[in-house]
Design a protein around this motif. Structure first.
Motif, PDB file in Angstrom:
ATOM      1  N   LEU A  97       0.883  -1.271  -0.044  1.00 15.51           N
ATOM      2  CA  LEU A  97       0.217  -0.078   0.102  1.00 15.51           C
ATOM      3  C   LEU A  97       0.820   1.141  -0.056  1.00 15.51           C
ATOM      4  CD1 LEU A  97      -2.845  -1.026   2.418  1.00 15.51           C
ATOM      5  CD2 LEU A  97      -3.092  -0.592  -0.062  1.00 15.51           C
ATOM      6  N   LYS A  98       1.849   1.087   0.684  1.00 16.61           N
ATOM      7  CA  LYS A  98       2.591   2.428   0.872  1.00 16.61           C
ATOM      8  C   LYS A  98       3.266   2.786  -0.553  1.00 16.61           C
ATOM      9  CE  LYS A  98       7.483   1.064   2.583  1.00 16.61           C
ATOM     10  NZ  LYS A  98       8.054   1.020   3.621  1.00 16.61           N
ATOM     11  N   LYS A  99       3.525   1.996  -1.463  1.00 16.18           N
ATOM     12  CA  LYS A  99       4.202   2.218  -2.688  1.00 16.18           C
ATOM     13  C   LYS A  99       3.148   2.745  -3.709  1.00 16.18           C
ATOM     14  CE  LYS A  99       7.389  -1.845  -2.631  1.00 16.18           C
ATOM     15  NZ  LYS A  99       7.645  -3.265  -3.142  1.00 16.18           N
ATOM     16  N   VAL A 100       1.942   2.733  -3.399  1.00 15.42           N
ATOM     17  CA  VAL A 100       0.905   3.335  -4.262  1.00 15.42           C
ATOM     18  C   VAL A 100       0.151   4.391  -3.623  1.00 15.42           C
ATOM     19  CG1 VAL A 100       0.384   1.366  -5.734  1.00 15.42           C
ATOM     20  CG2 VAL A 100      -0.995   1.751  -3.544  1.00 15.42           C
ATOM     21  N   LEU A 101       0.321   4.742  -2.283  1.00 17.62           N
ATOM     22  CA  LEU A 101      -0.204   5.680  -1.411  1.00 17.62           C
ATOM     23  C   LEU A 101       0.934   6.804  -1.090  1.00 17.62           C
ATOM     24  CD1 LEU A 101      -3.071   3.902   0.160  1.00 17.62           C
ATOM     25  CD2 LEU A 101      -3.456   5.277  -1.709  1.00 17.62           C
ATOM     26  N   ASN A 102       0.622   7.924  -0.920  1.00 17.39           N
ATOM     27  CA  ASN A 102       1.278   8.995  -0.265  1.00 17.39           C
ATOM     28  C   ASN A 102       1.383   8.775   1.151  1.00 17.39           C
ATOM     29  OD1 ASN A 102       3.043  11.290   0.468  1.00 17.39           O
ATOM     30  ND2 ASN A 102       1.655  12.559   0.093  1.00 17.39           N
ATOM     31  N   PRO A 103       2.434   8.545   1.813  1.00 15.97           N
ATOM     32  CA  PRO A 103       2.386   7.851   3.306  1.00 15.97           C
ATOM     33  C   PRO A 103       2.377   9.421   4.287  1.00 15.97           C
ATOM     34  CG  PRO A 103       4.401   7.584   2.566  1.00 15.97           C
ATOM     35  CD  PRO A 103       3.687   7.817   1.439  1.00 15.97           C
ATOM     36  N   ASN A 104       1.144  10.031   4.259  1.00 10.57           N
ATOM     37  CA  ASN A 104       1.155  10.936   5.453  1.00 10.57           C
ATOM     38  C   ASN A 104       0.435  10.235   6.624  1.00 10.57           C
ATOM     39  OD1 ASN A 104      -1.724  11.319   4.941  1.00 10.57           O
ATOM     40  ND2 ASN A 104      -0.945  12.085   3.126  1.00 10.57           N
ATOM     41  N   PRO A 105       0.379  11.195   7.618  1.00  7.44           N
ATOM     42  CA  PRO A 105      -0.583  10.566   8.949  1.00  7.44           C
ATOM     43  C   PRO A 105      -1.809  10.123   8.567  1.00  7.44           C
ATOM     44  CG  PRO A 105       0.539  12.696   9.466  1.00  7.44           C
ATOM     45  CD  PRO A 105       0.581  12.295   7.904  1.00  7.44           C
TER      46      PRO A 105
END
Length: 173
Positions: A97-105
């Motif tokens: 998931l973190k590869k396709v989504l921008n990891p913010n809070p």
């Protein structure tokens, strides 16, 4: 060299702390977490594993998740294999998931909710197959999953920034 030592020592200690804090919260606040038919289960170890997976390489996180899954099964559950499977699975899912989504809070918080929903649902189905629970699906959603997600969302909000800073400091970023 020093960073490797810090990572190899402090990350497992941090995981162990939150592993034990799960149990302490359950015992200390049991009258609030087990009110009537509602059951709230703190899952701080899962929150920490998800957050750490953003800063620590996947290979190390898979080892930590297997180790703590085994310890969790031995200490809290008594059936070996349940969390040994689930903890690495959430690390893997979070990595994807973190590869396709921008990891913010906010995104990380949603990942926590998704992962906890999957884990709690898997546990419900697993225990239902074994005959350990007789509650129906609607009762599970209303009395177990909903309160557990709410509690863990509050815990996530409380621990996110301090934990993020600790992990960044350990990693030397």
């Amino acid at each position: 060299m020093r960073e490797n030592w810090k990572t190899a020592t402090l990350i497992p200690l941090l995981l162990a702390f939150f592993f034990l804090l799960d149990g302490v919260l359950t015992v200390v606040f049991s009258e609030y977490f087990l009110e009537g038919t509602k059951v709230m289960t703190p899952r701080l170890i899962i929150l920490v594993l998800i957050l750490m997976s953003f800063y620590i390489p996947r290979s190390k996180m898979l080892v930590y998740s297997l180790l703590f899954g085994l310890i969790y099964d031995s200490y809290y559950v008594g059936i070996l294999g349940v969390y040994v499977l689930l903890f690495p699975l959430i690390i893997y899912l979070t990595e994807k998931l973190k590869k396709v989504l921008n990891p913010n809070p906010i995104v990380i918080g949603m990942m926590v909710i998704i992962n906890l929903s999957l884990i709690e649902t898997y546990l419900y189905l697993f225990y239902q197959v074994l005959g350990y629970t007789k509650i129906n699906w609607t009762t599970f959603l209303a009395d177990r999953l909903g309160p557990t997600l709410l509690l863990n969302l509050v815990l996530f909000i409380i621990v996110f920034y301090p934990l993020k800073k600790i992990i960044e400091r350990i990693q030397g970023e």
